[in-house]
Design an enzyme around this catalytic site. Sequence first.
Site, PDB file in Angstrom:
ATOM      1  N   TYR A 158       0.593  -1.383   0.022  1.00 30.56           N
ATOM      2  CA  TYR A 158       0.019   0.025   0.063  1.00 30.56           C
ATOM      3  C   TYR A 158       0.659   1.290  -0.137  1.00 30.56           C
ATOM      4  O   TYR A 158       0.635   2.249  -0.817  1.00 30.56           O
ATOM      5  CB  TYR A 158      -0.946  -0.025   1.311  1.00 30.56           C
ATOM      6  CG  TYR A 158      -1.804   1.302   1.411  1.00 30.56           C
ATOM      7  CD1 TYR A 158      -2.531   1.814   0.551  1.00 30.56           C
ATOM      8  CD2 TYR A 158      -1.428   2.127   2.394  1.00 30.56           C
ATOM      9  CE1 TYR A 158      -3.409   2.825   0.609  1.00 30.56           C
ATOM     10  CE2 TYR A 158      -1.954   3.511   2.670  1.00 30.56           C
ATOM     11  CZ  TYR A 158      -2.848   3.828   1.632  1.00 30.56           C
ATOM     12  OH  TYR A 158      -3.578   4.695   1.784  1.00 30.56           O
ATOM     13  N   LYS A 162       1.239   4.246  -2.927  1.00 27.04           N
ATOM     14  CA  LYS A 162       0.855   5.661  -2.869  1.00 27.04           C
ATOM     15  C   LYS A 162       2.218   6.476  -3.186  1.00 27.04           C
ATOM     16  O   LYS A 162       1.883   7.545  -3.522  1.00 27.04           O
ATOM     17  CB  LYS A 162       0.352   5.909  -1.364  1.00 27.04           C
ATOM     18  CG  LYS A 162      -0.866   5.248  -0.906  1.00 27.04           C
ATOM     19  CD  LYS A 162      -2.132   5.876  -1.841  1.00 27.04           C
ATOM     20  CE  LYS A 162      -2.464   7.425  -1.237  1.00 27.04           C
ATOM     21  NZ  LYS A 162      -3.688   7.762  -2.221  1.00 27.04           N
TER      22      LYS A 162
END
Length: 377
Positions: A158, A162
Site C-alpha cells: 500500500y 501511494k
Amino acid sequence: MSLAGMKCLVTGAGGLLGQRIVSQLLDEGENLAEVRVLDRTFSSETLQHFEDLKGSTLLTVIKGDIRDTSCLQKAVQGISLVIHTACVIDVLGLVEKQVLWDINVGGTQRLLETCLLHDVKYFIYTSSLEVVGPNHRGDPVSNGDEDSVYQVTPGFPYAETKREAEKCVLELDGLPLKDGSSFVTCALRSMYIFGEGSPFLRKHVNEAILNNKVFFRYSRKEALVNPVYVGNVAWAHIQLAKAVRDPEKVKQIKGRFYYISDDSPHISYSDLNHELGKELGFGVERKLAMPLTMLYWYALLLEIMSFLLQPFVRYVPLINRHLLTLMNTPFTFSYKKAQKDFGYTPRYSWEESKQRTRRWIAEVASLKTTYLKSKNI
C-alpha cells in the site's frame, strides 16, 4: 480566491474523505458551475445528502471504475479542477498487490493522462503519511516537516503504491496545455484520519462492544502520532483548490506536497480510541497483550505461515510486522508549511472534532448492541 464558476471533479467521492470534500464544496456558497462525483458505489444516504446541499450548483453523479478510460474521459470532459481521493487503503494485505497497483497507481496514471488530453488545469492528489514511513526500523519523527530527511524503506504494497502515485502526480506539474497555460499539480499527505464514518474506528468500536466496552490496545502509550479530523483534511483540499487559482500563491505551491494535520493532541492510536469513547463508558486495555518484541516475532510467524500456505489457501493474518511498526512508532508532522504557503488552518477545533465523532460512535455502539441483543449474544 473563489471557486465560483469552476467545474470540479472529485474521485472517490463515496468514501470517507471524498464525501466530506464534496459536502464542503457544495456547502461553501462558492457557486461552482458543477461538482462532478465519481466512484464505483454510492450509498443512497450519501446521494441524498449531496442533493440536500447542492443549491444552484449542478451535481453530476458518475458511477464507474478509475481503471476505465472511457469512464474517465466522460468524467473529466469540461472539468478545470480534479481532486483525486480514489484509492484502495489496505494495511493488512487483504488486497492482491496487483489490484492495489492497478487502482492506486494505474488508475492515477490513466486519470492524469486523461486530464492532460482534455486540458484540465488543476490536479490535487490525496496522498498519505505512509509515503514517508515509518520505516522498518521504526525510526521516530517528532514534529517533522516537508524538509525532514527520513530513510524510507520499501516493502509494504500500500505504501509503495501511494508513493509511486504521488511521484507520478508531482512529476507532471508544469506540462504545457493546449491553451498555452501549464498543468498544476499538488499533493496532500494526511495523517491518520478519524471522524464520523471512519471504517477503522467503526471496527475498533465494534470490537470493544464485544470486549465489554474496552478497546483493545494495539499501540504503546508513548507511540505518539498526530491524528487529524476528516473535516479538516477536507478543508485543506478546499483551501488548496482556492490557492492554485491565485497567480501569486500558485508559484509557491505547484509541484509540491504538504503534510496535513490539525490541533488534535499527540496521542497513540489506542489512546485516541479511548479519548473519543471514554465519555460513552468505553475503556482501553492498560498495556499490550504481550511485549512488543514478542508481538513482532508472533507477527513474523503468522507471515511465514501465510507464505507456506500460499499454494493451498490464501491466509491473511490480522496482524503483521508493518502494522505493528506503524502503530508503535512515534511519528508526528506539522502543518505549518501548508499554513504558510496556502493559508490552511483547521476548520474544526479538537473539542468540536471530538464531539462530532463521539456522537457518531454512540450511534455505532447502539446499533451494534441492538444487533447483539437480537441474536442473544
